[in-house]
Design a protein around this motif. Structure first.
Motif, PDB file in Angstrom:
ATOM      1  N   UNK A  38       0.973  -1.332  -0.043  1.00 42.81           N
ATOM      2  CA  UNK A  38      -0.093   0.009  -0.042  1.00 42.81           C
ATOM      3  C   UNK A  38       0.951   1.417   0.029  1.00 42.81           C
ATOM      4  N   UNK A  39       1.853   1.250   0.805  1.00 39.17           N
ATOM      5  CA  UNK A  39       2.780   2.431   0.910  1.00 39.17           C
ATOM      6  C   UNK A  39       3.493   2.714  -0.514  1.00 39.17           C
ATOM      7  N   UNK A  40       3.978   1.624  -1.256  1.00 40.79           N
ATOM      8  CA  UNK A  40       4.541   1.680  -2.465  1.00 40.79           C
ATOM      9  C   UNK A  40       3.623   2.073  -3.495  1.00 40.79           C
ATOM     10  N   UNK A  41       2.279   1.599  -3.435  1.00 36.33           N
ATOM     11  CA  UNK A  41       1.315   2.030  -4.326  1.00 36.33           C
ATOM     12  C   UNK A  41       0.994   3.654  -4.063  1.00 36.33           C
ATOM     13  N   UNK A  42       0.955   3.969  -2.898  1.00 39.06           N
ATOM     14  CA  UNK A  42       0.550   5.401  -2.560  1.00 39.06           C
ATOM     15  C   UNK A  42       1.666   6.265  -3.152  1.00 39.06           C
ATOM     16  N   UNK A  43       2.895   5.758  -3.074  1.00 42.91           N
ATOM     17  CA  UNK A  43       4.032   6.602  -3.534  1.00 42.91           C
ATOM     18  C   UNK A  43       4.246   6.762  -4.965  1.00 42.91           C
ATOM     19  N   UNK A  44       3.981   5.498  -5.663  1.00 43.42           N
ATOM     20  CA  UNK A  44       3.859   5.567  -7.079  1.00 43.42           C
ATOM     21  C   UNK A  44       2.677   6.457  -7.443  1.00 43.42           C
ATOM     22  N   UNK A  45       1.441   6.303  -6.833  1.00 43.28           N
ATOM     23  CA  UNK A  45       0.382   7.459  -7.396  1.00 43.28           C
ATOM     24  C   UNK A  45       0.648   8.926  -7.426  1.00 43.28           C
ATOM     25  N   UNK A  46       1.453   9.170  -6.093  1.00 40.38           N
ATOM     26  CA  UNK A  46       1.888  10.345  -5.845  1.00 40.38           C
ATOM     27  C   UNK A  46       2.899  10.902  -6.945  1.00 40.38           C
ATOM     28  N   UNK A  47       3.674  10.107  -7.269  1.00 44.26           N
ATOM     29  CA  UNK A  47       4.828  10.341  -8.136  1.00 44.26           C
ATOM     30  C   UNK A  47       4.074  10.406  -9.499  1.00 44.26           C
ATOM     31  N   UNK A  48       3.260   9.729  -9.953  1.00 46.61           N
ATOM     32  CA  UNK A  48       2.526   9.752 -11.333  1.00 46.61           C
ATOM     33  C   UNK A  48       1.731  10.982 -11.228  1.00 46.61           C
ATOM     34  N   UNK A  49       1.048  11.294 -10.268  1.00 46.83           N
ATOM     35  CA  UNK A  49       0.163  12.834 -10.294  1.00 46.83           C
ATOM     36  C   UNK A  49       1.140  13.916 -10.312  1.00 46.83           C
ATOM     37  N   UNK A  50       2.177  13.821  -9.667  1.00 43.01           N
ATOM     38  CA  UNK A  50       3.234  15.018  -9.840  1.00 43.01           C
ATOM     39  C   UNK A  50       3.785  15.071 -11.150  1.00 43.01           C
ATOM     40  N   UNK A  51       4.146  14.051 -11.743  1.00 49.15           N
ATOM     41  CA  UNK A  51       4.536  13.995 -13.178  1.00 49.15           C
ATOM     42  C   UNK A  51       3.578  14.510 -14.133  1.00 49.15           C
ATOM     43  N   UNK A  52       2.170  13.837 -14.223  1.00 52.18           N
ATOM     44  CA  UNK A  52       1.097  14.401 -14.702  1.00 52.18           C
ATOM     45  C   UNK A  52       0.832  16.031 -14.692  1.00 52.18           C
ATOM     46  N   UNK A  53       0.888  16.494 -13.546  1.00 46.71           N
ATOM     47  CA  UNK A  53       0.676  18.010 -13.316  1.00 46.71           C
ATOM     48  C   UNK A  53       1.904  18.755 -13.966  1.00 46.71           C
TER      49      UNK A  53
END
Length: 139
Positions: A38-53
């Motif tokens: 879950x922690x890895x998934x949350x980190x990946x989602x946050x990274x993906x969101x930052x890249x998309x922004x």
């Protein structure tokens, strides 16, 4: 039990002292793995969101600069063409046949509309050819 077996047991206990061999080991291991996942998934989602922004910000910046340049280009082009047409009409007016002048008066609105559509289409065609010619411009 011999002393040899005793020494072996002591060595094995020293070696595997930190090993967890409790009965609920599997359940605790799975819970820990799920939490880490879950922690890895949350980190990946946050990274993906930052890249998309960041990508979205770059795209907006490109679009705004393109819009400014197109407006500047359209303004200058329209002004130049309008001035050129006015000079051409003023210069050619004394030499034109009265029937031609009547035709220009009658169809002047249609001619002006056609020229306006043509002027508006030129930057769009330029943008279309630039986008398909350069793969780095695709978003």
């Amino acid at each position: 039990m011999s002393t040899r077996d005793l020494k072996l047991d002591q060595r094995l206990q020293v070696l595997f002292r930190g090993l967890d061999a409790a009965p609920d080991f599997d359940a605790r291991l799975m819970a820990r793995l799920r939490a880490e996942s879950r922690t890895d998934t949350v980190e990946r989602v946050m990274r993906a969101r930052q890249q998309e922004q960041a990508r979205h910000g770059r795209a907006l910046s490109d679009l705004q600069s393109w819009r400014r340049s197109m407006l500047r280009l359209l303004t200058l082009d329209t002004l130049g063409i309008g001035l050129l047409l006015a000079v051409a009409v003023i210069t050619a007016r004394p030499y034109l046949n009265p029937q031609v002048l009547d035709g220009l008066r009658q169809y002047g609105l249609h001619i002006a509309t056609s020229l306006g559509v043509l002027l508006a289409a030129v930057p769009l065609v330029g943008m279309w050819t630039e986008r398909y010619r350069s793969p780095t411009r695709l978003l």
